[in-house]
Design a protein around this motif. Structure first.
Motif: not given
Length: 498
Positions: A389-399
């Protein structure tokens, strides 16, 4: 009330027509409120005519609904960027925002109280009105169309964020219903946009950003300080704890709260009000996120033990009411994350608690404390789910950061303290120990292979997300609070926002 009626008539909000046969118009009423400044002083009295949208029927006089509500993570991210880059922050407010929306449906409303008594018939609405189900959507569509006409583009990661790139810089506009934050590096373009908005809508320029949605913002050359001191003081008064003794931690350690333990509250209203207010307070206070997440589980049937725990959270806030997030100036904008889990932490369901937090440079911009959706068979599995779930947030933030002009050129480190979970993420072979974990959890492997993230190990002592998964001792709590850049106001802000 006269000013509001005048604004409605100037805006051609309705036509007064004879009541069509077979049509039952919806009602309307006046709603009064007192607007206060951040220091509690009177700003203005406000009267608003509101349509009784609860009488509308889906598919007859309204269809889809939507409100332009910016993500709080987006707000904190933009504040962190503005602080790092030394950008100014401006706030604007739209007067009678919902009245600007155009209606596609035929809606009839009774005459509002206050119109001349000689008026007869009903109001056929041409523009949206507060209270209508489709009013927020109609307003946002009007605003979106207008702002795109000013050469803005709508963010793909937050629909309430608009971006305008010029030859000399960038302008960012974030809207929360009818409140706007404008910042960027092109000052001339910002002034031009403000004039264009004032020509298109009834706008109020509130100057530098100081008070936004109950959030108090203080800025100077060293950074931006974000807190909710006034909101906390109001919450303490609501709880009746103005004379209570403060405590050092939000929850007692080694105490597990259960759904059916203790006597039921005869009236759960106060409990629900307090927990709802505490949920909004977690916008700037990650140190109470775990405690509030725990107490939110008992909203349906709260008990006296749960109310005592909520009062302890508020007593903790009483001693730290000025504490907030600090976004320093001139720091690099590199994204890093921490992920942790408390295995089988829920006494009622034995589900684990996920905790993660994300930093942009030294500034904390995103965090989560949440019970997992299903039971994990091992601590490794619960940690692996938290990492996913943290990885999903990272992907969104990077975008989002790439869209704002601050792309992350290297893999984002996601620090975890469970070596077994890290090995599962890096192991491409599915075997007996992992085949029961859902496929969506294994998306972390794809992110790892594509160098979107890296998974360095961190010792449990330095795991900053620990505060989001369990109650900790006073020294541990203070250590983690300091690491989260959750500080008492710097000395330059102690007298309030200047």
């Amino acid at each position: 009330m006269h000013e509001e009626l005048h604004a409605l008539q100037e805006n051609f909000t309705w036509d007064i027509v004879p009541r069509p046969p077979g049509v039952k118009p919806i009602g309307c009423k006046w709603v009064y409120s007192v607007k206060l400044n951040s220091d509690g002083t009177l700003n203005r009295y406000k009267a608003r005519l509101v349509a009784l949208g609860n009488k509308q029927e889906y598919g007859v006089d309204y269809d889809e609904t939507f409100a332009p509500v910016a993500k709080m993570t987006s707000i904190r991210t933009i504040l962190a960027i503005a602080a790092s880059q030394g950008w100014s922050l401006t706030q604007m407010d739209v007067k009678n925002a919902f009245l600007h929306g155009d209606l596609a449906e035929d809606i009839y409303m009774t005459l509002p109280p206050g119109l001349p008594s000689s008026s007869e018939g009903v109001c056929k609405l041409k523009r949206s009105l507060y209270g209508l189900r489709q009013a927020p959507r109609a307003w946002f569509e009007k605003f979106r169309t207008t702002i795109i006409g000013f050469s803005f583009t709508q963010s793909q990661f937050d629909s309430s964020l608009f971006i305008h790139r010029t030859s000399t810089g960038i302008v960012l506009l974030l809207i929360y219903v009818d409140d706007m934050i404008i910042t960027g590096s092109d000052h001339a373009a910002i002034q031009r946009i403000k004039h264009q908005l004032q020509d298109s809508f009834h706008m109020k320029d509130l100057g530098d950003l100081h008070y936004f949605l109950g959030l108090e913002v203080c800025s100077d050359s060293k950074g931006i300080f974000l807190h909710q001191h006034k909101y906390i003081e109001d919450l303490i008064s609501l709880a009746g704890l103005t004379s209570a003794t403060p405590v050092d931690t939000p929850l007692e350690i080694n105490v597990k709260y259960r759904r059916d333990e203790g006597d039921l509250l005869s009236d759960p209203l106060l409990y629900r009000q307090l927990v709802g207010s505490l949920n909004y307070l977690t916008i700037t206070r990650p140190d109470i996120s775990f405690a509030v997440q725990q107490m939110s589980q008992f909203m349906q049937t709260p008990r006296h033990l749960h109310l005592a725990a909520v009062r302890r959270i508020i007593r903790y806030l009483k001693g730290t009411s000025s504490r907030g997030l600090f976004f320093p100036t001139g720091k690099p904008l590199s994204l890093i994350g921490y992920s942790d889990a408390d295995w089988a932490g829920c006494s009622d369901t034995r589900r684990s608690v996920t905790g993660w937090c994300m930093f942009l440079g030294p500034a904390l911009i995103s965090w989560k404390s949440k019970k997992q959706s299903r039971v994990s068979k091992s601590s490794t599995e619960s940690e692996y789910r938290a990492m996913s779930t943290a990885c999903s947030e990272i992907i969104w933030l990077r975008g989002l950061l790439a869209e704002l002009g601050f792309p992350q050129d290297t893999a984002t480190p996601l620090f975890a303290d469970n070596t077994s979970a890290i090995q599962i993420a890096t192991n491409p072979v599915f075997h007996e120990r992992t085949k029961h974990i859902e496929v969506d959890c294994h998306s972390i492997r794809e992110a790892l292979d594509n160098h979107v993230i890296s998974l360095p190990h961190v010792t449990s002592q330095l795991q900053l997300a620990d505060i989001l998964t369990k109650a900790v001792t006073r020294p541990r709590h203070q250590f983690l609070v300091n690491k989260l850049m959750l500080l008492d106001p710097p000395h330059q802000f102690e007298g309030g926002c200047q």
